[in-house]
Design a protein around this motif. Sequence first.
Motif, PDB file in Angstrom:
ATOM      1  N   PRO A  43     -24.814 -38.200  23.914  1.00  0.00           N
ATOM      2  CA  PRO A  43     -25.868 -38.410  22.919  1.00  0.00           C
ATOM      3  C   PRO A  43     -25.819 -37.344  21.823  1.00  0.00           C
ATOM      4  CG  PRO A  43     -26.756 -38.598  25.131  1.00  0.00           C
ATOM      5  CD  PRO A  43     -25.343 -38.131  25.279  1.00  0.00           C
ATOM      6  N   GLY A  44     -25.873 -37.779  20.580  1.00  0.00           N
ATOM      7  CA  GLY A  44     -25.838 -36.857  19.449  1.00  0.00           C
ATOM      8  C   GLY A  44     -24.458 -36.670  18.857  1.00  0.00           C
ATOM      9  N   PHE A  45     -23.419 -37.170  19.522  1.00  0.00           N
ATOM     10  CA  PHE A  45     -22.063 -37.054  19.007  1.00  0.00           C
ATOM     11  C   PHE A  45     -21.642 -38.384  18.393  1.00  0.00           C
ATOM     12  CE2 PHE A  45     -22.229 -33.473  21.796  1.00  0.00           C
ATOM     13  CZ  PHE A  45     -21.369 -32.544  21.222  1.00  0.00           C
ATOM     14  N   PRO A  46     -20.779 -38.345  17.380  1.00  0.00           N
ATOM     15  CA  PRO A  46     -20.356 -39.588  16.734  1.00  0.00           C
ATOM     16  C   PRO A  46     -19.406 -40.391  17.627  1.00  0.00           C
ATOM     17  CG  PRO A  46     -19.181 -37.730  15.814  1.00  0.00           C
ATOM     18  CD  PRO A  46     -20.211 -37.163  16.737  1.00  0.00           C
ATOM     19  N   GLU A  47     -19.291 -41.671  17.337  1.00  0.00           N
ATOM     20  CA  GLU A  47     -18.403 -42.563  18.094  1.00  0.00           C
ATOM     21  C   GLU A  47     -16.951 -42.125  17.932  1.00  0.00           C
ATOM     22  OE1 GLU A  47     -17.799 -45.542  20.741  1.00  0.00           O
ATOM     23  OE2 GLU A  47     -19.771 -45.131  19.907  1.00  0.00           O
ATOM     24  N   LYS A  48     -16.567 -41.754  16.703  1.00  0.00           N
ATOM     25  CA  LYS A  48     -15.224 -41.249  16.421  1.00  0.00           C
ATOM     26  C   LYS A  48     -15.354 -39.853  15.837  1.00  0.00           C
ATOM     27  CE  LYS A  48     -12.944 -45.603  15.897  1.00  0.00           C
ATOM     28  NZ  LYS A  48     -11.715 -46.196  15.473  1.00  0.00           N
ATOM     29  N   VAL A  49     -14.488 -38.935  16.269  1.00  0.00           N
ATOM     30  CA  VAL A  49     -14.579 -37.538  15.858  1.00  0.00           C
ATOM     31  C   VAL A  49     -13.930 -37.302  14.503  1.00  0.00           C
ATOM     32  CG1 VAL A  49     -13.860 -35.208  16.506  1.00  0.00           C
ATOM     33  CG2 VAL A  49     -14.652 -36.782  18.249  1.00  0.00           C
ATOM     34  N   GLU A  50     -12.908 -38.066  14.155  1.00  0.00           N
ATOM     35  CA  GLU A  50     -12.155 -37.840  12.930  1.00  0.00           C
ATOM     36  C   GLU A  50     -13.050 -37.938  11.688  1.00  0.00           C
ATOM     37  OE1 GLU A  50      -8.254 -39.656  10.636  1.00  0.00           O
ATOM     38  OE2 GLU A  50      -8.727 -40.324  12.662  1.00  0.00           O
ATOM     39  N   GLY A  51     -12.978 -36.894  10.860  1.00  0.00           N
ATOM     40  CA  GLY A  51     -13.746 -36.871   9.630  1.00  0.00           C
ATOM     41  C   GLY A  51     -15.167 -36.356   9.788  1.00  0.00           C
ATOM     42  N   THR A  52     -15.559 -35.943  10.982  1.00  0.00           N
ATOM     43  CA  THR A  52     -16.902 -35.397  11.200  1.00  0.00           C
ATOM     44  C   THR A  52     -16.823 -33.880  11.332  1.00  0.00           C
ATOM     45  OG1 THR A  52     -16.794 -35.529  13.611  1.00  0.00           O
ATOM     46  CG2 THR A  52     -17.548 -37.498  12.436  1.00  0.00           C
ATOM     47  N   LYS A  53     -17.965 -33.259  11.512  1.00  0.00           N
ATOM     48  CA  LYS A  53     -17.965 -31.800  11.668  1.00  0.00           C
ATOM     49  C   LYS A  53     -17.344 -31.375  13.004  1.00  0.00           C
ATOM     50  CE  LYS A  53     -22.585 -31.319  13.698  1.00  0.00           C
ATOM     51  NZ  LYS A  53     -23.867 -30.656  13.577  1.00  0.00           N
ATOM     52  N   TYR A  54     -17.139 -32.314  13.931  1.00  0.00           N
ATOM     53  CA  TYR A  54     -16.524 -32.001  15.222  1.00  0.00           C
ATOM     54  C   TYR A  54     -15.004 -32.136  15.192  1.00  0.00           C
ATOM     55  CZ  TYR A  54     -21.338 -32.555  16.635  1.00  0.00           C
ATOM     56  OH  TYR A  54     -22.687 -32.437  16.735  1.00  0.00           O
ATOM     57  N   PRO A  56     -11.383 -31.065  14.749  1.00  0.00           N
ATOM     58  CA  PRO A  56     -10.793 -29.728  14.740  1.00  0.00           C
ATOM     59  C   PRO A  56      -9.882 -29.464  13.544  1.00  0.00           C
ATOM     60  CG  PRO A  56      -9.773 -31.083  16.427  1.00  0.00           C
ATOM     61  CD  PRO A  56     -10.907 -31.877  15.859  1.00  0.00           C
ATOM     62  N   LYS A  57      -9.404 -30.493  12.850  1.00  0.00           N
ATOM     63  CA  LYS A  57      -8.564 -30.355  11.656  1.00  0.00           C
ATOM     64  C   LYS A  57      -7.409 -29.383  11.904  1.00  0.00           C
ATOM     65  CE  LYS A  57     -12.415 -31.384   8.684  1.00  0.00           C
ATOM     66  NZ  LYS A  57     -13.724 -30.855   8.749  1.00  0.00           N
ATOM     67  N   LYS A  59      -3.853 -27.618  11.834  1.00  0.00           N
ATOM     68  CA  LYS A  59      -2.843 -27.408  10.805  1.00  0.00           C
ATOM     69  C   LYS A  59      -1.533 -28.031  11.280  1.00  0.00           C
ATOM     70  CE  LYS A  59      -4.728 -22.994   9.313  1.00  0.00           C
ATOM     71  NZ  LYS A  59      -4.492 -21.556   9.247  1.00  0.00           N
ATOM     72  N   GLU A  60      -0.746 -28.534  10.330  1.00  0.00           N
ATOM     73  CA  GLU A  60       0.539 -29.154  10.663  1.00  0.00           C
ATOM     74  C   GLU A  60       1.464 -28.147  11.343  1.00  0.00           C
ATOM     75  OE1 GLU A  60       2.700 -32.559  11.022  1.00  0.00           O
ATOM     76  OE2 GLU A  60       0.738 -32.416  10.071  1.00  0.00           O
ATOM     77  N   SER A  61       1.430 -26.890  10.896  1.00  0.00           N
ATOM     78  CA  SER A  61       2.287 -25.860  11.497  1.00  0.00           C
ATOM     79  C   SER A  61       1.905 -25.592  12.948  1.00  0.00           C
ATOM     80  CB  SER A  61       2.214 -24.571  10.686  1.00  0.00           C
ATOM     81  OG  SER A  61       0.889 -24.074  10.679  1.00  0.00           O
ATOM     82  N   GLU A  62       0.620 -25.665  13.252  1.00  0.00           N
ATOM     83  CA  GLU A  62       0.174 -25.463  14.632  1.00  0.00           C
ATOM     84  C   GLU A  62       0.631 -26.608  15.530  1.00  0.00           C
ATOM     85  OE1 GLU A  62      -1.526 -22.873  16.064  1.00  0.00           O
ATOM     86  OE2 GLU A  62      -1.269 -21.836  14.164  1.00  0.00           O
ATOM     87  N   LEU A  63       0.594 -27.816  14.996  1.00  0.00           N
ATOM     88  CA  LEU A  63       0.994 -28.969  15.783  1.00  0.00           C
ATOM     89  C   LEU A  63       2.496 -28.982  16.055  1.00  0.00           C
ATOM     90  CD1 LEU A  63      -1.167 -31.710  14.058  1.00  0.00           C
ATOM     91  CD2 LEU A  63      -1.568 -30.635  16.264  1.00  0.00           C
ATOM     92  N   ASN A  64       3.302 -28.388  15.171  1.00  0.00           N
ATOM     93  CA  ASN A  64       4.753 -28.412  15.305  1.00  0.00           C
ATOM     94  C   ASN A  64       5.321 -27.242  16.096  1.00  0.00           C
ATOM     95  OD1 ASN A  64       4.922 -30.773  13.845  1.00  0.00           O
ATOM     96  ND2 ASN A  64       5.062 -29.706  11.891  1.00  0.00           N
ATOM     97  N   LYS A  65       4.498 -26.305  16.529  1.00  0.00           N
ATOM     98  CA  LYS A  65       4.990 -25.127  17.234  1.00  0.00           C
ATOM     99  C   LYS A  65       5.790 -25.480  18.482  1.00  0.00           C
ATOM    100  CE  LYS A  65       1.906 -21.420  15.901  1.00  0.00           C
ATOM    101  NZ  LYS A  65       0.897 -20.468  16.357  1.00  0.00           N
ATOM    102  N   GLN A  66       5.308 -26.403  19.277  1.00  0.00           N
ATOM    103  CA  GLN A  66       6.001 -26.738  20.514  1.00  0.00           C
ATOM    104  C   GLN A  66       7.366 -27.360  20.215  1.00  0.00           C
ATOM    105  OE1 GLN A  66       3.965 -29.347  23.198  1.00  0.00           O
ATOM    106  NE2 GLN A  66       5.392 -28.942  24.854  1.00  0.00           N
ATOM    107  N   GLN A  67       7.428 -28.247  19.231  1.00  0.00           N
ATOM    108  CA  GLN A  67       8.705 -28.869  18.887  1.00  0.00           C
ATOM    109  C   GLN A  67       9.693 -27.826  18.378  1.00  0.00           C
ATOM    110  OE1 GLN A  67       9.640 -31.895  19.597  1.00  0.00           O
ATOM    111  NE2 GLN A  67      11.658 -31.504  18.751  1.00  0.00           N
ATOM    112  N   GLU A  68       9.213 -26.885  17.594  1.00  0.00           N
ATOM    113  CA  GLU A  68      10.091 -25.830  17.086  1.00  0.00           C
ATOM    114  C   GLU A  68      10.621 -24.963  18.221  1.00  0.00           C
ATOM    115  OE1 GLU A  68       7.624 -23.835  14.266  1.00  0.00           O
ATOM    116  OE2 GLU A  68       7.762 -25.449  12.799  1.00  0.00           O
ATOM    117  N   SER A  69       9.779 -24.630  19.190  1.00  0.00           N
ATOM    118  CA  SER A  69      10.237 -23.806  20.311  1.00  0.00           C
ATOM    119  C   SER A  69      11.237 -24.565  21.180  1.00  0.00           C
ATOM    120  CB  SER A  69       9.052 -23.316  21.146  1.00  0.00           C
ATOM    121  OG  SER A  69       8.436 -24.398  21.805  1.00  0.00           O
TER     122      SER A  69
END
Length: 98
Positions: A43-54, A56-57, A59-69
Motif C-alpha cells: 500500500p502506498g507504492f506505485p504499480e510500476k516503479v519505473e519513472g517514479t521516485k522509487y 533507482p535510475k 547508471k549504464e556504467s554500473e550496470l556494465n561492471k560485471q560484463q567488463e570484469s
Amino acid sequence: MKSKTTILGASFITLAGLLTVGPAMAYDGTNCEAPGQCWEPKPGFPEKVEGTKYDPKHKESELNKQQESIQAMEKRNAMRVEHFKETGNWVYDVEKLK
C-alpha cells in the motif's frame, strides 16, 4: 488418575496442533491470480516503479561492471592458456607473463 493424564496430554497435543496450523491458514492480504503468482505492490507504492521516485535510475556504467570484469577474466585466462601451450608451464600471475 491415568485417564486424567491421558486426556490432559491429548488436549495439549490438540492445542499445539491448532496453534501451528492457525498462522498457516491466516489471510495474508494478497490477491493471487494463480498459486505462487501473488505479487502486488505494498500500500502506498506505485504499480510500476519505473519513472517514479522509487526508481533507482542505475547508471549504464554500473550496470556494465560485471560484463567488463568477465571480459577481463576471459582475456587473462586466454593469456595463461597461450603461455601454457607455448611453454608447458602454467603461470597464474598474469603480471609475470608481460
